[in-house]
Design a protein around this motif. Sequence first.
Motif, mmCIF file in Angstrom:
data_model
loop_
_atom_site.group_PDB
_atom_site.id
_atom_site.type_symbol
_atom_site.label_atom_id
_atom_site.label_comp_id
_atom_site.label_asym_id
_atom_site.label_seq_id
_atom_site.Cartn_x
_atom_site.Cartn_y
_atom_site.Cartn_z
ATOM 1 N N ARG A 168 2.799 5.876 49.913
ATOM 2 C CA ARG A 168 2.079 6.785 49.054
ATOM 3 C C ARG A 168 2.749 8.039 49.300
ATOM 4 N NH1 ARG A 168 -2.682 3.937 49.367
ATOM 5 N NH2 ARG A 168 -3.341 4.945 51.179
ATOM 6 N N GLU A 169 3.237 8.276 50.625
ATOM 7 C CA GLU A 169 3.805 9.559 51.179
ATOM 8 C C GLU A 169 5.318 9.835 50.474
ATOM 9 O OE1 GLU A 169 2.432 11.636 53.124
ATOM 10 O OE2 GLU A 169 0.830 10.368 53.586
ATOM 11 N N ARG A 170 6.168 8.555 49.900
ATOM 12 C CA ARG A 170 7.084 9.097 49.293
ATOM 13 C C ARG A 170 7.389 10.093 48.468
ATOM 14 N NH1 ARG A 170 10.780 6.838 45.167
ATOM 15 N NH2 ARG A 170 12.936 6.778 45.940
ATOM 16 N N GLN A 216 5.615 12.878 48.281
ATOM 17 C CA GLN A 216 5.704 14.048 49.114
ATOM 18 C C GLN A 216 7.040 14.068 49.791
ATOM 19 O OE1 GLN A 216 3.596 16.485 49.024
ATOM 20 N NE2 GLN A 216 3.448 17.426 51.398
ATOM 21 N N LEU A 217 7.567 13.233 50.336
ATOM 22 C CA LEU A 217 8.626 13.515 51.215
ATOM 23 C C LEU A 217 10.045 13.958 50.256
ATOM 24 C CD1 LEU A 217 8.461 10.241 53.424
ATOM 25 C CD2 LEU A 217 7.776 12.332 54.030
ATOM 26 N N SER A 277 -1.015 10.403 62.622
ATOM 27 C CA SER A 277 -0.754 10.522 61.417
ATOM 28 C C SER A 277 0.746 10.349 60.901
ATOM 29 C CB SER A 277 -1.009 12.115 60.995
ATOM 30 O OG SER A 277 -0.677 12.658 59.680
ATOM 31 N N GLY A 279 1.863 10.230 57.835
ATOM 32 C CA GLY A 279 2.295 11.168 56.932
ATOM 33 C C GLY A 279 3.059 12.420 57.441
ATOM 34 N N THR A 338 6.983 13.276 57.629
ATOM 35 C CA THR A 338 7.480 14.958 56.938
ATOM 36 C C THR A 338 8.202 15.392 57.999
ATOM 37 O OG1 THR A 338 5.422 15.107 55.690
ATOM 38 C CG2 THR A 338 6.392 17.096 56.398
ATOM 39 N N ARG A 356 -0.112 18.892 49.465
ATOM 40 C CA ARG A 356 -0.460 18.460 50.751
ATOM 41 C C ARG A 356 -2.050 18.619 51.168
ATOM 42 N NH1 ARG A 356 -0.585 21.268 55.798
ATOM 43 N NH2 ARG A 356 -0.063 19.721 57.533
#
Length: 312
Positions: free
Chosen positions: A21-23, A25-26, A64, A66, A70, A110
């Motif tokens: 799910r962080e992809r 955002q990255l 964390s 995420g 990051t 974020r």
Amino acid sequence: MTTRSGPGDGPSDPELDAIMRERRQLIAIAYRLLGSLAEAEDAAQEAYTRWYGMSPQERESIESPGAWLTTVVSRICLNQLGSARVRREAYVGEWLPEPLPEHARWSAGRAGAIPVDPAEHVTLDESINLAFLVVLESMTPAERVAFILHDVFCHSFAEVAEIVGRTPAACRQLASSARRRIRAQRSPAVPASQRGAIVREFKRAWEAKDIDALIGLLDPDVTATADGGGLAPTFPHPIHGGPQVARAWIEIARRRPGDMVFLERTVNGQPGLVAELDGAIVTVFAFDVADDRIKHIWVVRNPEKLRHWTTR
């Protein structure tokens, strides 16, 4: 915490679901830092490779994931920005950021973001504007990372300092310097409907080969810059001045193949145009509009930067 050895080890892995799910955002961060979607995807993939290169015990010890991802992707981008300047010196012609079609607007927020002064804040939508990305190219790698992470993604200067290897005070100064560059080159805000109407009128005048109408829509000091990367023909140097740009666009209209069509499309969140030939997008045109006139035109013809347009 349930752990697996890699991304392909099971469809119901809660760790994998959370990490993947962080992809978005990255990639959102990396694209703004690098100006290239292809390089942003590679940076995100490298961050995941490093994550799964650790032992399950090492991954479990990270509070964390995420934040860890990051930090890693930002450091990867910081390193790439340093080498990108050298690569771009050898680039054929002018280098422009890779344009994004509307469906590729990654603008994830974020969670738990730290508020910043509204006067300093840059919206996520604005931060993919091609005009904004072009200004970012004038910054040092450290300025760009500090500014994007703090002003766009609302990371604290303490977090930024950990990434760029400087003190929080130094990072504050980096972001302040970057902010001054943005303010110096930012055009006055123009409503989206007004920008769209001006671009539409430009398209009509262009197709009609009406040079007077084109000149009337262009700022007297307009600049047009094209990026073919040596892989597609285009004008090699920026064109300056309303009459000069208008004449160039009339020449483009005269030389275009008979089955090429110009279409209205959203480019990096702004009204733009594309040239379509045999069902494929071969050119993307982005515009910066100020005071009812077109101030900048960016033309991207490098096919390597149009992959996300031609595979829609």
